[in-house]
Design an enzyme around this catalytic site. Structure first.
Site, PDB file in Angstrom:
ATOM      1  N   ASP A  70       0.852  -1.186   0.000  1.00  0.00           N
ATOM      2  CA  ASP A  70       0.000   0.000   0.000  1.00  0.00           C
ATOM      3  C   ASP A  70       0.890   1.239   0.000  1.00  0.00           C
ATOM      4  O   ASP A  70       1.774   1.367   0.848  1.00  0.00           O
ATOM      5  CB  ASP A  70      -0.886  -0.018   1.245  1.00  0.00           C
ATOM      6  CG  ASP A  70      -2.078   0.911   1.113  1.00  0.00           C
ATOM      7  OD1 ASP A  70      -2.442   1.265  -0.020  1.00  0.00           O
ATOM      8  OD2 ASP A  70      -2.653   1.279   2.156  1.00  0.00           O
ATOM      9  N   GLU A 123      -9.095   3.963  -2.530  1.00  0.00           N
ATOM     10  CA  GLU A 123      -7.830   3.791  -3.238  1.00  0.00           C
ATOM     11  C   GLU A 123      -8.049   3.111  -4.592  1.00  0.00           C
ATOM     12  O   GLU A 123      -9.096   2.533  -4.855  1.00  0.00           O
ATOM     13  CB  GLU A 123      -6.873   2.906  -2.416  1.00  0.00           C
ATOM     14  CG  GLU A 123      -6.680   3.394  -0.987  1.00  0.00           C
ATOM     15  CD  GLU A 123      -5.508   2.733  -0.283  1.00  0.00           C
ATOM     16  OE1 GLU A 123      -4.728   2.023  -0.953  1.00  0.00           O
ATOM     17  OE2 GLU A 123      -5.381   2.935   0.935  1.00  0.00           O
ATOM     18  N   HIS A 164      -3.641  13.908   0.580  1.00  0.00           N
ATOM     19  CA  HIS A 164      -3.894  13.004   1.700  1.00  0.00           C
ATOM     20  C   HIS A 164      -2.739  13.037   2.702  1.00  0.00           C
ATOM     21  O   HIS A 164      -2.953  13.158   3.915  1.00  0.00           O
ATOM     22  CB  HIS A 164      -4.097  11.573   1.178  1.00  0.00           C
ATOM     23  CG  HIS A 164      -4.135  10.548   2.265  1.00  0.00           C
ATOM     24  ND1 HIS A 164      -5.166  10.460   3.178  1.00  0.00           N
ATOM     25  CD2 HIS A 164      -3.252   9.569   2.599  1.00  0.00           C
ATOM     26  CE1 HIS A 164      -4.930   9.460   4.018  1.00  0.00           C
ATOM     27  NE2 HIS A 164      -3.778   8.914   3.695  1.00  0.00           N
ATOM     28  N   THR A 215      -9.125  -5.648   3.980  1.00  0.00           N
ATOM     29  CA  THR A 215      -9.005  -4.700   2.873  1.00  0.00           C
ATOM     30  C   THR A 215      -9.919  -5.224   1.770  1.00  0.00           C
ATOM     31  O   THR A 215      -9.731  -6.347   1.295  1.00  0.00           O
ATOM     32  CB  THR A 215      -7.551  -4.629   2.367  1.00  0.00           C
ATOM     33  OG1 THR A 215      -6.684  -4.300   3.451  1.00  0.00           O
ATOM     34  CG2 THR A 215      -7.410  -3.590   1.266  1.00  0.00           C
ATOM     35  N   ARG A 264      -8.292   3.938  13.130  1.00  0.00           N
ATOM     36  CA  ARG A 264      -7.333   5.023  13.391  1.00  0.00           C
ATOM     37  C   ARG A 264      -6.797   5.004  14.812  1.00  0.00           C
ATOM     38  O   ARG A 264      -5.640   5.403  15.037  1.00  0.00           O
ATOM     39  CB  ARG A 264      -7.989   6.376  13.129  1.00  0.00           C
ATOM     40  CG  ARG A 264      -8.482   6.569  11.709  1.00  0.00           C
ATOM     41  CD  ARG A 264      -7.337   6.501  10.719  1.00  0.00           C
ATOM     42  NE  ARG A 264      -7.835   6.677   9.342  1.00  0.00           N
ATOM     43  CZ  ARG A 264      -7.090   6.484   8.275  1.00  0.00           C
ATOM     44  NH1 ARG A 264      -5.827   6.098   8.393  1.00  0.00           N
ATOM     45  NH2 ARG A 264      -7.601   6.646   7.066  1.00  0.00           N
ATOM     46  N   ASP A 294      -9.386   0.372   1.844  1.00  0.00           N
ATOM     47  CA  ASP A 294      -8.426  -0.070   2.861  1.00  0.00           C
ATOM     48  C   ASP A 294      -8.929   0.372   4.238  1.00  0.00           C
ATOM     49  O   ASP A 294      -8.493   1.376   4.791  1.00  0.00           O
ATOM     50  CB  ASP A 294      -7.058   0.554   2.542  1.00  0.00           C
ATOM     51  CG  ASP A 294      -5.973   0.050   3.471  1.00  0.00           C
ATOM     52  OD1 ASP A 294      -6.081  -1.099   3.938  1.00  0.00           O
ATOM     53  OD2 ASP A 294      -5.022   0.799   3.732  1.00  0.00           O
ATOM     54  N   LYS A 325      -4.757  -1.895  10.148  1.00  0.00           N
ATOM     55  CA  LYS A 325      -5.106  -2.112   8.737  1.00  0.00           C
ATOM     56  C   LYS A 325      -5.384  -3.570   8.406  1.00  0.00           C
ATOM     57  O   LYS A 325      -6.113  -3.857   7.457  1.00  0.00           O
ATOM     58  CB  LYS A 325      -3.913  -1.687   7.857  1.00  0.00           C
ATOM     59  CG  LYS A 325      -3.474  -0.255   8.040  1.00  0.00           C
ATOM     60  CD  LYS A 325      -4.345   0.690   7.255  1.00  0.00           C
ATOM     61  CE  LYS A 325      -3.701   2.064   7.160  1.00  0.00           C
ATOM     62  NZ  LYS A 325      -4.421   2.925   6.224  1.00  0.00           N
ATOM     63  N   GLU A 349     -10.416   4.036   3.433  1.00  0.00           N
ATOM     64  CA  GLU A 349      -9.479   4.722   2.553  1.00  0.00           C
ATOM     65  C   GLU A 349      -9.857   4.357   1.125  1.00  0.00           C
ATOM     66  O   GLU A 349      -9.800   3.182   0.744  1.00  0.00           O
ATOM     67  CB  GLU A 349      -8.021   4.335   2.862  1.00  0.00           C
ATOM     68  CG  GLU A 349      -7.595   4.754   4.262  1.00  0.00           C
ATOM     69  CD  GLU A 349      -6.089   4.866   4.447  1.00  0.00           C
ATOM     70  OE1 GLU A 349      -5.350   4.070   3.833  1.00  0.00           O
ATOM     71  OE2 GLU A 349      -5.647   5.747   5.210  1.00  0.00           O
ATOM     72  N   GLN A 384      -4.235   2.200  14.955  1.00  0.00           N
ATOM     73  CA  GLN A 384      -3.082   2.612  14.145  1.00  0.00           C
ATOM     74  C   GLN A 384      -2.235   3.663  14.851  1.00  0.00           C
ATOM     75  O   GLN A 384      -0.997   3.582  14.859  1.00  0.00           O
ATOM     76  CB  GLN A 384      -3.611   3.175  12.818  1.00  0.00           C
ATOM     77  CG  GLN A 384      -2.532   3.665  11.848  1.00  0.00           C
ATOM     78  CD  GLN A 384      -3.129   4.310  10.585  1.00  0.00           C
ATOM     79  OE1 GLN A 384      -4.342   4.291  10.383  1.00  0.00           O
ATOM     80  NE2 GLN A 384      -2.281   4.877   9.762  1.00  0.00           N
ATOM     81  N   GLU A 443     -10.199  12.554   7.224  1.00  0.00           N
ATOM     82  CA  GLU A 443     -10.014  13.862   6.585  1.00  0.00           C
ATOM     83  C   GLU A 443     -11.340  14.597   6.395  1.00  0.00           C
ATOM     84  O   GLU A 443     -11.432  15.797   6.626  1.00  0.00           O
ATOM     85  CB  GLU A 443      -9.336  13.688   5.217  1.00  0.00           C
ATOM     86  CG  GLU A 443      -7.907  13.197   5.282  1.00  0.00           C
ATOM     87  CD  GLU A 443      -7.438  12.679   3.928  1.00  0.00           C
ATOM     88  OE1 GLU A 443      -6.942  13.469   3.128  1.00  0.00           O
ATOM     89  OE2 GLU A 443      -7.606  11.454   3.670  1.00  0.00           O
TER      90      GLU A 443
END
Lengths: 404, 404
Positions: free
Chosen positions: A120, A194, A127, A250, A230, A226, A246, A192, A233, A351
């Site tokens: 990844d 992607e 970002h 996924t 948070r 993904d 993570k 996420e 992480q 975000e």
């Protein structure tokens, strides 16, 4: 013009023809299919119908995973694609081939390929800048290395799951704002959005793949969610990077768009300053003009533009192998979260809600910062196709289930 | 007492019986073998000799990789081990079984299993402290999370290579001390002496494996050299962890010692302070008393003690799955560099030479900080076996070749 009515003016028209692995209630065996219009063409039936001689390509197309076909390389990929386009426009084949079609609504799709390694990246400047501001408010938003190399890390290939798989909320350690170490279900579960690339043709250990050889190795494109916890992480990631935040799941879309289908969607990629090292220079630098769409419980909350991503997939591939790391068929690498400069172009809820400070409003009147149990997220994308057509990438969707 | 003379008083006696995959000049087909004394017992010949009925176990033992056998679980592993020990002590079988033996010097060994995901931990307190001092001289040596969870990350399973494979010096980006970004062959190529564990029995996504279930899932142990390019790693690793500094090659020993063989080597593991969260508590906490040996061009430079490692493999497995990540047969996880408290117990050259400040003297009179082209490193280990015996783990060796 194709004889298949539902493929005319469709984002899954004969200019697209993504590959997948499917099964049906009648026939639970996994087999390769091509999505066209609102139908799935059974490639095993195409092969066994006798139009194909007993060759390596036929064997690969009769497999239960795309890996064998992907390993055959770009000449075979193009040849098969052209043959399928020819057949789907040959009126004399309409009747026999119709018997090889199943409505997409009636099939179950699976992981389209057997993943080897999963990498990844972190290649969207918007970002990376947003996350730097949120995680390290007192430091520079971008790390010193960020504009010199496409930062990336290995993820867990064993937890790649097909679109539609429910996501069980992960549990783990986190540190509370007052410094206590607690265990429990993640309270900051995120997405996420992607774009992922799957390798067809491998390479030898000790060699490297040049940026210009990208299309000799990469078979196609698929959307990725993904999922990211948070809070887990944030506590674990120093100094060796994200791990359990993570690795619980996924999700990937189950239809792989071949690179050939995206030839008309090439646009200039962002200029890079400072200049990159020679191994990252591209003889023909371009981006793919995909516009992603993120829907949260049916409300469209973001439209991340993939074309604006700073590091291209060709640069990612060259970087990933510059140290002599080998490639295998099924290696999968993703862009990292795609975020644009505007607020409604951000590819993660961290975000979008600015870490909870600016909750997101959904159409049902509710607000969100992170994912709640029962929430469904669907990521889709469109790209320009040839002659004014549109390509719709296979969507990736998942629903959050409570922690076990 | 075994009828095989070379197995008497051998670190590869019938108390050990590690599994591997081998081929010979006469027969290049890969097949499973057990190392006993200075011989390799061909398990496919054992199966086809007719003493074994046609069952799932026989099929697995006739495979070209250990995965099928490892997937069968601890009851089968123990049964087969006992049957082999019985056969190797049954004098009436000495003559027919001798025809199934090949001198270990005459075989080529291969990767013993097909790797799924590869995770590398960071579980030696002495190693983590040393690296913290070297990389972050102004901060705390250990990160705040280090004593709360076994820090780890995913490595590249595609570049796991069998012992004996030459290692091509990797190229990549690094930043010079005066801040210039340059490209070239790594000038700080290092080793990491580690102990790896391979998963036999998988688990479902969304579930977790308790510390007490370690031996239900893990098949065996093998030594690891996690080659590391420190200059590449140092420039790339913020914020997502090591990537190209590690992914060019990781060597593993080709003989897998079953956990059953290490029952007599269990010793108390280090006490943990602060107390760990409940999911990391072990009903029966123990370490494996392996003493590693690192030889650099034939000079023994270090003897890292595995028993002193802070986080046990059972804790690593529980942590790796606590978020619901699934296990697959062939998943491989390694301890991270094993370093003890003494200087001659450090498991990396970065630590042994203190980043070049204290060069290492070799028997030929030369000195080293990091690896030079042509250097050979061999890691071996011994452990106490039952009744005063010794177990010698399969060695992992590799020689550095110049950058391409």
């Amino acid at each position: 013009m194709t004889w298949l009515e539902s493929a005319v003016d469709s984002p899954y028209g004969i200019h697209h023809l993504p590959y997948g692995v499917f099964s049906t209630t009648d026939n639970p065996a996994r087999r390769l299919g091509v999505r066209v219009g609102d139908q799935v063409l059974d490639l095993k039936l195409v092969v066994t119908s006798g139009t194909c001689a007993n060759c390596e390509t036929c064997t690969a197309l009769s497999s239960s995973t795309l890996n064998d076909f992907m390993a055959l390389g770009p000449e075979v990929w193009s040849k098969v694609r052209t043959q399928l386009q020819d057949a789907l426009t040959d009126e004399t084949l309409a009747e026999p081939m119709s018997r090889m079609l199943t409505p997409v609504a009636d099939v179950t799709t699976h992981l389209p390929f057997t993943p080897a390694d999963y990498v990844d990246f972190y290649s969207s400047e918007h970002h990376a800048t947003n996350l730097g501001r949120l995680f390290r408010p007192d430091g520079d938003a971008l790390m010193p290395n960020w504009k010199h190399l496409p930062v990336g890390y290995h993820g867990r290939s064993g937890s790649l799951v097909p679109s539609g798989t429910d996501i069980v909320r992960p549990q783990g350690q986190r540190r509370t704002p007052d410094g206590e170490i607690v265990f429990g279900a993640s309270a900051r579960l995120d997405i996420e959005a992607e774009v992922g690339f799957v390798v067809g043709v491998g390479s030898q250990l000790g060699t490297r793949v040049a940026t210009g050889d990208f299309t000799d190795h990469v078979f196609g494109v698929t959307l990725v969610n993904d999922w990211s916890a948070r809070d887990i992480q944030n506590w674990e990631y120093q100094p060796l990077g994200p791990f359990l935040g993570k690795s619980f799941a996924t999700s990937i879309a189950t239809w792989v768009t071949p690179l050939d289908a995206l030839a008309a969607s090439r646009v200039p990629a962002p200029e890079q300053d400072p200049a990159v090292l020679p191994y990252l220079v591209e003889p023909d630098r371009y981006a793919y003009d995909l516009t992603l769409s993120v829907e949260w419980n049916g409300t469209k909350v973001s439209s991340p533009p993939f074309a604006g991503v700073y590091w291209t997939p060709a640069q990612q591939l060259a970087h990933m192998t510059v140290n002599g790391a080998s490639l295998r068929t099924g290696d999968f690498f993703a862009s990292g979260t795609v975020s644009g400069p505007e607020k409604d172009q951000r590819g993660s809820f961290l975000e979008l809600s600015w870490s909870g400070a600016e909750p997101v409003k959904l159409d049902d009147g509710s607000t969100r910062d992170f994912l709640e149990d029962g929430d469904t997220v669907t990521i889709s994308a469109t790209a320009p196709g040839p002659r004014g057509t549109t390509i719709g990438l296979g969507e990736v969707t998942g629903t959050i289930r409570p922690a076990n």
